[in-house]
Every structure is written in structure tokens, then in C-alpha cells.
Design a protein around this motif. Sequence first.
Motif, PDB file in Angstrom:
ATOM      1  N   ALA A  89      48.903  39.586  -2.418  1.00  0.00           N
ATOM      2  CA  ALA A  89      49.854  38.524  -2.745  1.00  0.00           C
ATOM      3  C   ALA A  89      51.289  39.036  -2.662  1.00  0.00           C
ATOM      4  O   ALA A  89      52.175  38.362  -2.114  1.00  0.00           O
ATOM      5  CB  ALA A  89      49.560  37.960  -4.131  1.00  0.00           C
ATOM      6  N   GLU A  90      51.529  40.235  -3.194  1.00  0.00           N
ATOM      7  CA  GLU A  90      52.888  40.789  -3.137  1.00  0.00           C
ATOM      8  C   GLU A  90      53.267  41.142  -1.700  1.00  0.00           C
ATOM      9  O   GLU A  90      54.409  40.924  -1.279  1.00  0.00           O
ATOM     10  CB  GLU A  90      52.994  42.009  -4.048  1.00  0.00           C
ATOM     11  N   GLU A  91      52.320  41.667  -0.948  1.00  0.00           N
ATOM     12  CA  GLU A  91      52.606  42.004   0.449  1.00  0.00           C
ATOM     13  C   GLU A  91      52.963  40.761   1.246  1.00  0.00           C
ATOM     14  O   GLU A  91      53.940  40.744   2.004  1.00  0.00           O
ATOM     15  CB  GLU A  91      51.380  42.688   1.059  1.00  0.00           C
ATOM     16  N   VAL A  92      52.191  39.691   1.077  1.00  0.00           N
ATOM     17  CA  VAL A  92      52.491  38.435   1.781  1.00  0.00           C
ATOM     18  C   VAL A  92      53.813  37.863   1.291  1.00  0.00           C
ATOM     19  O   VAL A  92      54.604  37.336   2.074  1.00  0.00           O
ATOM     20  CB  VAL A  92      51.345  37.420   1.604  1.00  0.00           C
ATOM     21  N   GLY A  93      54.085  37.986  -0.016  1.00  0.00           N
ATOM     22  CA  GLY A  93      55.356  37.518  -0.547  1.00  0.00           C
ATOM     23  C   GLY A  93      56.538  38.211   0.104  1.00  0.00           C
ATOM     24  O   GLY A  93      57.539  37.582   0.444  1.00  0.00           O
ATOM     25  N   HIS A  94      56.431  39.535   0.311  1.00  0.00           N
ATOM     26  CA  HIS A  94      57.502  40.278   0.987  1.00  0.00           C
ATOM     27  C   HIS A  94      57.622  39.847   2.450  1.00  0.00           C
ATOM     28  O   HIS A  94      58.731  39.769   2.989  1.00  0.00           O
ATOM     29  CB  HIS A  94      57.251  41.772   0.898  1.00  0.00           C
ATOM     30  N   GLN A  95      56.495  39.546   3.085  1.00  0.00           N
ATOM     31  CA  GLN A  95      56.548  39.053   4.462  1.00  0.00           C
ATOM     32  C   GLN A  95      57.225  37.689   4.529  1.00  0.00           C
ATOM     33  O   GLN A  95      58.013  37.420   5.444  1.00  0.00           O
ATOM     34  CB  GLN A  95      55.126  38.981   5.042  1.00  0.00           C
ATOM     35  N   VAL A  96      56.928  36.830   3.558  1.00  0.00           N
ATOM     36  CA  VAL A  96      57.597  35.530   3.490  1.00  0.00           C
ATOM     37  C   VAL A  96      59.097  35.726   3.317  1.00  0.00           C
ATOM     38  O   VAL A  96      59.911  35.053   3.973  1.00  0.00           O
ATOM     39  CB  VAL A  96      57.027  34.693   2.321  1.00  0.00           C
ATOM     40  N   GLU A  97      59.488  36.645   2.441  1.00  0.00           N
ATOM     41  CA  GLU A  97      60.908  36.894   2.198  1.00  0.00           C
ATOM     42  C   GLU A  97      61.597  37.382   3.470  1.00  0.00           C
ATOM     43  O   GLU A  97      62.720  36.954   3.773  1.00  0.00           O
ATOM     44  CB  GLU A  97      61.079  37.905   1.067  1.00  0.00           C
ATOM     45  N   ARG A  98      60.942  38.252   4.237  1.00  0.00           N
ATOM     46  CA  ARG A  98      61.541  38.721   5.494  1.00  0.00           C
ATOM     47  C   ARG A  98      61.652  37.582   6.504  1.00  0.00           C
ATOM     48  O   ARG A  98      62.647  37.486   7.243  1.00  0.00           O
ATOM     49  CB  ARG A  98      60.725  39.889   6.064  1.00  0.00           C
TER      50      ARG A  98
END
Length: 373
Positions: A89-98
Motif C-alpha cells: 500500500a505504501e509503495e503504491v502510494g509513493h507511485q501515485v505521488e510520483r
Amino acid sequence: MRSRGRGGKRLLTTLGGVAFVRSFYQCRPCSRGRFPDDERLDIIQTTYSPGVRRLMARAGSQAQFEQAAEDLRCYAGLTVEAREVERVAEEVGHQVERWLAAEQQQLLQAAGTPARAVTFPAKFYISFDGTGVPVRKNELVGRRGKQADGSARTREAKLGCVFTQIGLDREGHPQRDPHSTTYVGAIESSTLFGWRLYAEALRRGLEQAQTVIVLTDGARYNHTIVQTHFPQAVHIVDLFHAYEHLTALAQIRWGQEAKAPKAWRRWLEAGDIDRLIRQAGQRLPAFTPSKRSMIKQLCYFENNAPQMRYAEYREKKFFVGSGVVEAGCRTVIGERLKQSGMHWSVRGANALLALRCCILSGRFEDFWASRTP
């Protein structure tokens, strides 16, 4: 690069576990290697398919990670550990932010260029606020807060929303398009947040809007953001925050059970702030701390008087309350990041916040579509 043979790994998909074998290529001079099929299938350095990662990210954004893991087992037949839900979830969240940051850069570069003519709602709203998120102690070093000893227990997460008005209801009150609200947010400086909010407004059609209204609570940094990014907008300070300050004035003057006199409320609603300040400021308390507190409240009205023309705003059928963003602070931030016993890292909180803003703005599928080769 030349083929160096085939390698296998186990992959968890929405239909269960599968064995996946693919070719490995390597550059002989520099020894760098690639699995092209991993790149095509978006499974680089992961054993979860995009479909599974999407489910894990959505589940982890909605509930505590232990509960999310249980939900995935019950609803999708996927057995994953809570810590894996958290990590993905955190990894995907960082991808969304990028993804959002890249989009923001494109929007800012294109700002001011001629846009195609579109039919756009007459009233375009931008609203933003903040709420404290509990974070780990190491994230609070050197920060002042509202504790009795001056320390902090939280970091402020700023949330912005953009929505449009579709007309009036049967009683003649302004009516929000219920499907128009989108969100942006992060634990960051007001300067960075201002650019984030401005980019979202551009994406939503700021430059084509007929009338732009910004709703805030009157904090100092609110004015800076409005003056920097939305100087032509109608800036309205939320009436209900103004009521709270009016009540605080009455309590300083007459005690904790006091309510603001009807005349004060009438002047406030009419936008007659000068008269309100004159009348409320008569006979300031002799006790120095109370006097100082009352002057602070009076300054709030004095500083925000130009944004408190409520009779005029109501005549023009504008919203005068920031209820949309306040509800957003509860649903987008509070329901997931402010539960009992939680203490986030800023990085983790921002990842979940990016994820929730994306999902609740109806853009989660757009994000996944952007990852398709």
C-alpha cells in the motif's frame, strides 16, 4: 544485451499462485541485466501481479493493515500478511505521488496556454484546511505544538478540494455537484501545498471557470496561498469558523457559558465587521491575559473583514461555509490516519494520503492505466 537463459519465480495473481518463467538478458560489458517480460507485465521486483497489488493498496488504504489482510482473505481468497499489505500500500502510494507530481509539472508548464472552449459550470470552488495526524516521536523533534509544555503530538496534514456548483436547491440554497469533488493533500509546507492545490485547480478547469470562489478558515497562510495562486478569486472566510471566534469573544468577556449576543451575530451575517469590532471591543477586560486573548480574537475579524461580506455572498448564491473540505478532513484523513493508537512516519502518512486522495477523487483506475505499456 544477450539472453542468459530463463529464470522462474512464483507470482500471486487474483486467480491464485502461478509459476512464471521468463528470459533474462544481460549486457556483457557492464553486467546490467533485465527481465523484459517483467517490465511488460509490471511485475519488476515483486511477486504480486498488478491486480493483486491494486487490491492490496485499496484494502490497505481503507482499513488497518491487519483488517485489510483479513478482508482480502474473505473477499478475494488472497492470503497475504498484514505487513505485506502495508508495504505494498505504501509503495503504491509513493507511485501515485510520483504520478501526480509528474502531472503537476506538466500542468504548471502548460498554464496560460490557450485552451479549447468548453462548457463549464458558472461557479468553481477551491477549499482547503488542515488537521493533525499523530506521528512518531522522531518526526516531532524541534517542532512546537499545542501541548501544555509547548510540545507537539501531531503534524498538520493539509487537504484541498475542488468542486463545482450546479445551481440551487428547492429552498434557493447553493447546490454542489455531488460527483465533482476531488482532493489533494500531504504533510508538507504551505508553499508546496499551494502549488499542489493550484495544479489540481488547473487540471479541473480553473482557467475556463466563470467565477472562482476560495473558501478557507482565515488562517494567515490561507491568504498567502490565495494571493499567490488565485488572486482573481472571490475569497470567503468560512462563516462557521467566524461564529466560533465570535463565541470565543463572548466567553472571554462573560465566562465559559456565554453565547454571542444576537446583535453580534446579526452584524457578522450582514458583513458589518467594523461595527462588530467596535461594539465587541468596548470595555476590554482589565485582566491582562484575558485582554490579550480578546484583542487576538478581534484581530481575527479585522484581518479577515474583506472576506466576510456574507450578505453579499448569499445574495450572489455562493457557499459561505467550508463544510466540504471539513468533511474531507474527516473522511480522507481522519477515518484512516487518526485512529486510536496510530503513530505514522511522515513518509508513510503521505503515501496513504496520496492513495486515499486518488481513490476518493475517482482517479485510481487512471493511475493504473498510466502504468500499462
